[in-house]
Design an enzyme around this catalytic site. Structure first.
Site, PDB file in Angstrom:
ATOM      1  N   ALA A 120      -7.620  -4.026 -24.270  1.00 45.40           N
ATOM      2  CA  ALA A 120      -6.753  -3.524 -25.343  1.00 45.40           C
ATOM      3  C   ALA A 120      -5.297  -3.816 -25.013  1.00 45.40           C
ATOM      4  CB  ALA A 120      -6.978  -2.032 -25.530  1.00 45.40           C
ATOM      5  N   MET A 121      -4.498  -3.984 -26.062  1.00 45.63           N
ATOM      6  CA  MET A 121      -3.107  -4.397 -25.869  1.00 45.63           C
ATOM      7  C   MET A 121      -2.287  -3.373 -25.085  1.00 45.63           C
ATOM      8  SD  MET A 121      -1.501  -3.882 -29.699  1.00 45.63           S
ATOM      9  CE  MET A 121      -2.907  -4.543 -30.594  1.00 45.63           C
ATOM     10  N   ARG A 122      -2.748  -2.147 -25.026  1.00 44.19           N
ATOM     11  CA  ARG A 122      -2.001  -1.137 -24.273  1.00 44.19           C
ATOM     12  C   ARG A 122      -2.169  -1.314 -22.763  1.00 44.19           C
ATOM     13  NH1 ARG A 122      -6.338   1.369 -26.697  1.00 44.19           N
ATOM     14  NH2 ARG A 122      -7.886   2.381 -25.330  1.00 44.19           N
ATOM     15  N   TYR A 123      -3.153  -2.140 -22.370  1.00 43.07           N
ATOM     16  CA  TYR A 123      -3.396  -2.351 -20.945  1.00 43.07           C
ATOM     17  C   TYR A 123      -2.797  -3.657 -20.425  1.00 43.07           C
ATOM     18  CZ  TYR A 123      -6.873   1.332 -21.647  1.00 43.07           C
ATOM     19  OH  TYR A 123      -7.495   2.509 -21.953  1.00 43.07           O
ATOM     20  N   THR A 124      -2.641  -4.638 -21.287  1.00 38.60           N
ATOM     21  CA  THR A 124      -2.196  -5.958 -20.839  1.00 38.60           C
ATOM     22  C   THR A 124      -0.696  -6.118 -21.000  1.00 38.60           C
ATOM     23  OG1 THR A 124      -2.627  -6.925 -23.018  1.00 38.60           O
ATOM     24  CG2 THR A 124      -4.419  -6.996 -21.419  1.00 38.60           C
TER      25      THR A 124
END
Length: 893
Positions: A120-124
């Site tokens: 998910a974009m919140r992790y990368t």
């Protein structure tokens, strides 16, 4: 229900509304979503992501930032669509197995070749790569146009400067409405070399460009099989490129083998590929595989191991895997891009041309921008120089002024300064009055003058500007260029054209009277002595016989000229190869003849584009025509008109010439005329001809051939009853076109009318074919040389009802022929291993149409010899008689 105000109701025809709305939607998808711009190779979403990264200052030397922040900024400012589409596009630009040169440097889980999705974009996190800076370089120097964003509150680039050809380097893929694009990635070094070559030679061909750009260079490496698909894609914009995994067969001890796959085709899901292999093994569609495992890791890279059973053939298994699994697949090229805002199918050269023009525009606009800035700065420095030269007066003027405005006006008036120069003097700090600062200003001013001169030269000379583009591209190539990953294998099956799949060999193509055609290896027919009985060349149907025969290569073209004056074309290998006894296939199965159309002549040609070769036509009524061979290079399946003539006429023969030969036309009643080819003006393909020979009553043209004016060739005459002779061409004097000709043989009941007239050198072999399908092969040198009036000697023994239907000659390249005694004694159909090459075709014109007859010996060899000796004596007597009457005969022309 409340009524709506009439002012808000707009009545529309639903058909018109649907049409216009769908067109608006389609154009929006095409222009603003799915297709890349030919200049920077980016679709709007990718362009907006990169511009957003640049605006946030996320350069390679800065720390990573959360992907969610990047996506949110791009979505809020430039791309009002779902966050998932923006994130997926950014993820792809970060995948080194999707982009040949990734444009986003991602940190975290950005997916894998097994089809695993990114985290998910919140992790990368992400930032730009170094090469991405080259796409954006000089963007703030007015190099490109900016447009309003979706709500008019922001400005975004309509295209990026793109200092390297990203469209070809990273490729593109997208599905629009009614169209789709699929452009493969390429090697940066090769593409830049192609741009440089184009800049130096605007007329460069695609074949020449392919010397620089070998073909696609996929990020997953692998193999590309052959260049035929690549060439087609580069020439037309569409094509199919065969990709194959790189696999090696390794020994694993105990006599066992394993297949190790280290590279897979572009866009192939590795996990699904392995599942497909396992499925084939489970369903027993592939046998011999004992184990299958994926040993891929960051350290080793891709590594798929397939263990093979001890008694199995690893090569066979690998070939089956190529055939039945994604280990081998194709890449469908469809090079559609936006050119001036419109979708267009482009080829390789067009893509490079548009990119080069874009770079010239970028460099020109940057130069104009820098020139403007340099002139502005020089203008200020000129004012400062004036101030330093008159510093005391400047200070006095400023001190005496009550306000800034008065001081500025006084300076402008007294020292002839502009408003900007006066303002710069007022803003100047006192430390600039030192001697060191004075020197700096002077030095800067002189350097600016040189810089302005350089910029003006760039704008004044297109070649200087182009050289600057070359230098900057070369610099990028040196910084980011790398070795090719994908290997292009030449000589593979997929690299071969149709004719490359068929061995090039000499063949005989025969056509029967009833229009049955076939081909055979030319070595099928063994060489025999004169007077032999021949071997069976085909089994004919009732009242059918071999009417024409040509020798050629399987890769040559064979032109079929019909009695109606039309021409058709086939490759040698397109004619079915059948057994010697086979009747063949109907010619209408190979070419689309009309009901009452028959083949008059077959001619083998290697190069149909030749501008130096000509075709000479002769009709039954003595009409001739000469036309350039290149007029017949493009013949469709339905054929084309080769010559026009009157309804009572028909085409008899056609010959290939060099343009500087003598024409020989012979008739059934033994008249022959020789005239220079130069007297025939080249005519168009559909034109009618001119008179070649004046015919006596009841006579018709049966033969046409050519000879060099200085040649020592001989005229070979063959009659329907199997007699023939050789006569030097020099005995036939050159005359004017349209004459009646001179006598070339004495026609009797014994030898019959003429069926073939051709030229020979004496070094050829001769193939004589009868109406019964019997073919004999003779050495031309064994045929007696006689004068024009001679009847000739027996070439072939004919059975009852048999007659000669056609004749052809072939050259020998190998003297290792069968022994003559063995050939006479042999009762089998074994052939001599002799390699031959086409020299000419001499299809005769059969006068009779009797049915087949059994081959029977009707004369003993001893009687034949006596008859031949007696006939030779009579021929010499006839020659003496004929020579006495030649002058009277020639005067009739």
């Amino acid at each position: 229900m409340a009524e709506l105000p009439q002012s808000r109701i707009n009545e529309r025809n639903i058909t018109s509304e649907m049409r216009e709305s769908f067109l608006d939607y389609a154009m929006s998808v095409i222009v603003s979503r799915a297709l890349p711009d030919v200049r920077d190779g980016l679709k709007p979403v990718h362009r907006r992501i990169l511009y957003g990264l640049n605006e946030q200052g996320m350069t390679p030397d800065k720390p990573y930032k959360k992907s969610a922040r990047i996506v949110g900024d791009v979505m809020g400012k430039y791309h009002p669509h779902g966050d998932s589409s923006i994130y997926e596009a950014m993820v792809r630009m970060a995948q080194d197995f999707s982009y040949r040169y990734p444009l986003v440097d991602g940190q975290g889980n950005f997916g894998s070749m097994d089809g695993d999705g990114a985290a998910a974009m919140r992790y990368t996190e992400a930032r730009m790569t170094k090469i991405t800076l080259e796409l954006l370089r000089d963007i703030n120097k007015d190099t490109i146009d900016f447009i309003d964003n979706y709500d008019g509150n922001e400005r975004e680039p309509s295209v990026l400067p793109a200092r390297f050809p990203n469209l070809l380097v990273n490729g593109a893929a997208g599905i629009a409405v009614g169209m789709a694009t699929n452009i493969p990635p390429h090697n940066l070094t090769e593409v830049i070399d192609g741009v440089l070559s184009l800049s130096k030679n605007p007329d460069i061909t695609i074949n020449e460009l392919m010397e620089d750009i070998q073909g696609p260079d996929f990020p997953t490496a692998g193999l590309v099989l052959g260049k035929s698909g690549i060439r087609r894609a580069y020439e037309t914009g569409r094509g199919s490129i065969q990709m194959r995994s790189r696999a090696e067969i390794e020994e694993r001890g105990g006599g066992r083998q394993r297949i190790v796959v280290t590279e897979i085709p572009f866009q192939v899901n590795k996990a699904r590929m392995i599942e497909k292999i396992a499925e084939l093994v489970r369903d027993k569609k592939i046998d011999g595989i004992t184990d299958l495992r994926d040993e891929t890791s960051l350290r080793t890279g891709v590594r798929v191991v397939i263990d093979v059973r001890k008694d199995a053939n690893a090569s066979v298994i690998l070939n089956n895997l190529y055939k039945q699994t994604p280990l081998q697949t194709s890449f469908g090229v469809n090079m559609i891009a936006l050119v001036n805002g419109r979708p267009k199918l482009i080829n390789l050269k067009e893509a490079l041309i548009h990119y080069l023009e874009h770079q010239k525009t970028v460099v020109r606009r940057r130069t104009e921008y820098n020139l403007k800035k340099a002139r502005d700065r020089a203008h200020i420095l000129e004012g400062l120089r004036i101030a330093l030269d008159h510093i005391d007066e400047i200070i006095t003027t400023i001190r005496e002024s009550d306000t800034d405005k008065i001081a500025m006006a006084s300076l402008q008036e007294r020292f002839k300064l502009t408003e900007r120069q006066a303002q710069a003097i007022l803003d100047m700090r006192l430390r600039r009055l030192t001697g060191l600062e004075r020197d700096k200003i002077e030095s800067e001013y002189n350097e600016l003058l040189e810089y302005i001169k350089e910029l003006e030269e760039i704008l004044a000379d297109e070649e200087v500007l182009l050289q600057l583009v070359r230098d900057e591209l070369t610099e990028i190539k040196e910084r980011f260029g790398d070795e090719r990953r994908t290997e292009i294998q030449l000589g593979g099956l997929e690299d071969l054209e149709d004719e490359d799949l068929i061995p090039e060999e000499q063949i005989v193509i025969t056509l029967s009277h009833n229009n049955y055609i076939k081909r055979l290896p030319v070595s099928t027919y063994r060489s025999q002595n004169r007077g032999g009985r021949g071997i069976q060349g085909m089994n004919t149907l009732d009242e059918d016989f071999v009417s024409q025969l040509v020798t050629m290569s399987t890769h040559d073209h064979v032109l079929f000229f019909t009695n109606k004056g039309r021409v058709y074309k086939l490759k040698g290998y397109e004619v079915p190869e059948l057994s010697r006894q086979s009747k063949g296939i109907p010619i209408i199965n190979a070419i689309e003849l009309e009901n009452d159309e028959t083949i008059s002549t077959m001619i083998a040609v290697k190069d149909l584009e030749s501008e130096e070769d000509y075709l000479v036509f002769a009709t039954k009524q003595g009409i001739v025509k000469r036309s350039s061979l290149s007029n017949f290079s493009r013949i469709n399946k339905n054929g084309k008109i080769a010559i026009n003539f009157k309804e009572d006429d028909e085409l008899i023969a056609v010959r290939l010439t060099t343009g500087n030969e003598d024409i020989l036309i012979g008739t059934a009643h033994a008249s022959l005329i020789r005239f220079s080819e130069s007297t025939l003006r080249p005519l168009g393909r559909t034109a009618a001809g001119v008179k070649g020979i004046s015919l006596r009553e009841g006579d018709t043209v049966v033969g046409l051939d050519v000879a060099d004016s200085e040649s020592e060739d001989e005229v070979l005459v063959v009659t329907e009853n199997g007699y023939g002779k050789r006569t030097p061409v020099s005995e036939y004097r050159l005359s004017n076109r349209g004459g009646k000709g001179i006598k070339t043989a004495t026609i009797t009941e014994r030898n019959g009318n003429i069926v073939c007239i051709t030229t020979v050198t004496g070094e050829e072999d001769l193939m004589v074919v009868t109406n019964a399908g019997v073919i004999i092969r003779l050495d031309v040198h064994d045929i007696s040389q006689n004068g024009r009036a001679a009847q000739g000697v027996r070439l072939m023994k004919l059975g009852d009802g048999q007659f000669v239907s056609t004749v052809a000659k072939v050259n020998e390249e190998d003297d290792n022929e069968e022994n003559a005694d063995e050939a006479q004694q042999s009762t089998t159909t074994e052939t001599a291993d002799v390699e031959e090459v086409v020299d000419d075709q001499t299809p005769g014109n059969a006068i009779h149409t009797e049915g087949d007859a059994e081959m029977e010996s009707v004369e003993s060899p001893e009687n034949d010899d006596r008859i031949d000796i007696r006939q030779d004596f009579m021929d010499r007597v006839n020659e003496d008689i004929e020579s006495a009457s030649d002058n009277e005969e020639d005067s009739d022309e």
